[in-house]
Design an enzyme around this catalytic site. Structure first.
Site, mmCIF file in Angstrom:
data_model
loop_
_atom_site.group_PDB
_atom_site.id
_atom_site.type_symbol
_atom_site.label_atom_id
_atom_site.label_comp_id
_atom_site.label_asym_id
_atom_site.label_seq_id
_atom_site.Cartn_x
_atom_site.Cartn_y
_atom_site.Cartn_z
ATOM 1 N N LYS A 1 0.837 -1.211 0.000
ATOM 2 C CA LYS A 1 0.000 0.000 0.000
ATOM 3 C C LYS A 1 0.868 1.256 0.000
ATOM 4 O O LYS A 1 0.550 2.245 -0.655
ATOM 5 C CB LYS A 1 -0.900 -0.029 1.235
ATOM 6 C CG LYS A 1 -2.032 -1.056 1.118
ATOM 7 C CD LYS A 1 -3.206 -0.650 1.989
ATOM 8 C CE LYS A 1 -4.456 -1.448 1.690
ATOM 9 N NZ LYS A 1 -4.259 -2.902 1.728
ATOM 10 N N ARG B 1 -5.149 -7.266 -11.063
ATOM 11 C CA ARG B 1 -5.760 -8.521 -11.550
ATOM 12 C C ARG B 1 -7.132 -8.200 -12.121
ATOM 13 O O ARG B 1 -7.637 -7.094 -11.941
ATOM 14 C CB ARG B 1 -5.925 -9.493 -10.370
ATOM 15 C CG ARG B 1 -6.953 -8.984 -9.370
ATOM 16 C CD ARG B 1 -7.221 -9.917 -8.224
ATOM 17 N NE ARG B 1 -8.340 -9.445 -7.422
ATOM 18 C CZ ARG B 1 -8.250 -8.590 -6.414
ATOM 19 N NH1 ARG B 1 -7.072 -8.101 -6.064
ATOM 20 N NH2 ARG B 1 -9.312 -8.170 -5.754
ATOM 21 N N GLU C 1 -3.589 7.360 8.022
ATOM 22 C CA GLU C 1 -4.479 8.126 7.149
ATOM 23 C C GLU C 1 -5.617 8.719 7.978
ATOM 24 O O GLU C 1 -6.119 8.061 8.893
ATOM 25 C CB GLU C 1 -5.120 7.224 6.076
ATOM 26 C CG GLU C 1 -4.239 6.899 4.905
ATOM 27 C CD GLU C 1 -4.959 6.080 3.837
ATOM 28 O OE1 GLU C 1 -6.112 5.649 4.081
ATOM 29 O OE2 GLU C 1 -4.368 5.842 2.777
ATOM 30 N N HIS D 1 -15.643 -6.638 4.425
ATOM 31 C CA HIS D 1 -14.774 -6.408 3.271
ATOM 32 C C HIS D 1 -14.963 -7.435 2.165
ATOM 33 O O HIS D 1 -14.127 -7.545 1.278
ATOM 34 C CB HIS D 1 -13.307 -6.333 3.693
ATOM 35 C CG HIS D 1 -13.088 -5.315 4.761
ATOM 36 N ND1 HIS D 1 -13.191 -3.968 4.522
ATOM 37 C CD2 HIS D 1 -12.873 -5.447 6.091
ATOM 38 C CE1 HIS D 1 -13.016 -3.313 5.654
ATOM 39 N NE2 HIS D 1 -12.823 -4.181 6.616
#
Ligand code: MV4
Length: 489
Positions: free
Chosen positions: A115, A291, A199, A234
């Protein structure tokens, strides 16, 4: 490219093979002992067992897969999604063995696989980021300094994390030290990499992702967005294209940022750039998935493109046959992931035999699935057994078509998320497009599903009675008229 080995299973293996066959390319299936009777194995021109059921002993066995590809003369490998699809070492190993990996370069996979690396790469091209850091937090003092800039609440995220794993919310200074220590140790244990970053927390965001497609000659386009906010832990459950909230201006801005993020890592192939979008339509880069995604179907339905065909064309060196100006959104598409989970029991995975499995048919209805009636669902793999996609001229037509297709879908023998889908797309918040990533926490309770299916049963009974009265026929037993998922309630 004469022969493609598909290093995957289930619905995506079958889907990739169908496109390969359409293009006149032979296919090789590799399968585990649990999958030997699966439709994707029967469909392939050649097939070979690569090991026992557990993925670690079969679908993740890089060397065995490459050995089969070489022995059977496959000149390319399509990884599908999951398994080895974002494994840079696998992509590298294919290329070293002279086998074309139908996907991006090892460099792109590597760059976007972390990330922090992804943020640093995208930042070079001025892609908007959430306020915070794109370097690892070294110590508490640095975390405190950053927290002063971002304010609370903030998130501490593991760079090697994914799918929501390795994220901790911090509400004030007092929590910062303990949460930082726990985040780092969790990251080390789960991902063998303790780098974490900070963040600002974006409250109630929408999850909107942009499909990008690049060739090996520097051309790259965006294929508009997918709204994926209806997720549970998620795991996406319902996706749609386009999003009901974007304006044409924001769509264009997000699309161009996504293309820039792709260019920042010399991307070729199909990829997805994920964004958080707040109530004011400010968007922030989250990460890039290197992907083809499960939900690529809704993009295919609104663009008319076959994304697997595009992947194959790019992999064999072709130049994109269209420019950004050639692309436009046609109608609206919504996808429901049909998983063998029980929404009445906290979405617990269910297993069993598909004693009844009858697909809906109709204009604008697409079912991508990997099983047939009478098959046992193996316990070893992802619980998603099918994707039901409805395409209409506009969003309300797509909702209506999906609702009818869910009613017509006959699945017996185990619990699925069909009923949840029927309930969700009828919720006012969904119909009005006023939802975010908290939709399920906010609106869903199993008893609502119960009430919804009872109400549906009552409606069906009333309809049958009225129709029978009209025909002056005695009321037939209602069991025939009520869809399978309602019968179980
Ligand atoms: C966030 C966020 C709010 N603020 N980052 C979840 C998994 C990973 N893709 C990133 N995620 C989030 N990152 C900031 N700065 C909220 C989430 C999030 C989320 C994002 C997209 C879709 C569903 C989600 C569910 C919970 C949290």
């Amino acid at each position: 490219m004469k022969k493609i080995l598909v290093a995957n299973r289930g619905e995506i293996a079958l889907r990739v093979m169908r496109t390969a066959r359409k293009m006149g390319i032979a296919t090789v299936a590799v399968y585990s002992e649990a999958d030997q009777y699966m439709p994707f194995v029967k469909f392939a021109d050649e097939s070979e067992c690569i090991g026992p059921a557990p993925s670690s002993q079969s679908y993740l066995q890089m060397d065995r897969i490459i050995e089969v590809a070489k022995r059977l003369g496959a000149d390319a490998i399509h990884p599908g999604y999951g398994f080895l699809s974002e494994n840079a070492k696998f992509s590298e190993a294919c290329e070293q063995q002279g086998i074309t990996f139908i996907g991006p370069s090892p460099y792109s996979i590597e760059t976007m696989g972390s990330k922090i690396g992804a943020k640093q790469s995208a930042k070079k091209f001025n892609v908007p980021m959430v306020p915070g850091t794109d370097t690892p937090i070294e110590d508490l003092a640095e975390a405190q300094r950053i927290a002063k800039e971002t304010g609370y609440p903030l998130l501490i995220k593991a760079s090697a994390g994914g799918g929501g794993k390795g994220m901790r919310i911090v509400n004030n200074d007092d929590e910062l030290e303990s949460q930082l220590l726990m985040a780092k140790s969790e990251a080390l244990n789960s991902f063998n990499d303790d780098s974490v970053f900070i963040e600002k927390y974006v409250a109630s965001p929408k999850h909107i992702e942009i499909q990008v497609l690049g060739d090996k000659h520097g051309n790259c386009v965006y294929l508009f967005e997918r709204e994926c906010s209806i997720q549970r832990r998620h795991q996406k459950l319902i996706e749609e294209a386009p999003s009901s909230c974007l304006t044409p201006e924001v769509r264009k801005a997000m699309g161009e940022c996504a293309v820039n993020a792709a260019r920042s890592c010399n991307y070729h192939g199909a990829g997805t750039v994920e964004f958080l979008v707040d109530d004011n339509l400010n968007f922030y880069f989250l990460e890039m998935n290197t992907r083809l995604q499960v939900e690529h179907c809704v993009t295919e339905e609104i663009t008319g493109l076959d994304l697997v065909e595009q992947q194959i064309r790019v992999a064999r060196g072709e130049t994109l046959s269209f420019t950004q100006d050639d692309l436009s959104i046609k109608g609206h598409a919504i996808e429901l992931r049909i998983c063998t989970e029980d929404p009445m029991n906290n979405f617990m995975p269910d297993t069993g035999r598909l004693t009844v499995y009858q697909r809906p048919k109709g204009e604008g209805i697409r079912v991508d699935d990997g099983y047939e009636e009478g098959m046992d669902i193996p316990i070893y793999y992802d619980p998603m057994i099918a994707k039901l996609v409805a395409h209409g001229a506009n969003r309300s037509e797509a909702i209506e078509k999906l609702s009818q297709a869910i009613e017509a879908f006959r699945i017996n023998g185990l619990e699925t998320t069909l009923g949840f889908g029927a309930w969700a797309i009828r919720q006012p918040a969904f119909v009005e497009g006023k939802f975010d990533t908290h939709f399920i926490q906010k609106y869903y309770k199993p008893e609502y599903l119960q009430a919804f299916s009872d109400q549906e049963k009552t409606t069906a009974a009333l309809m049958a009675t009225l129709i029978a009265k009209k025909r002056n026929n005695p009321v037939k037993p209602l069991v025939q008229d009520v869809s399978a998922w309602k019968l179980k309630r």
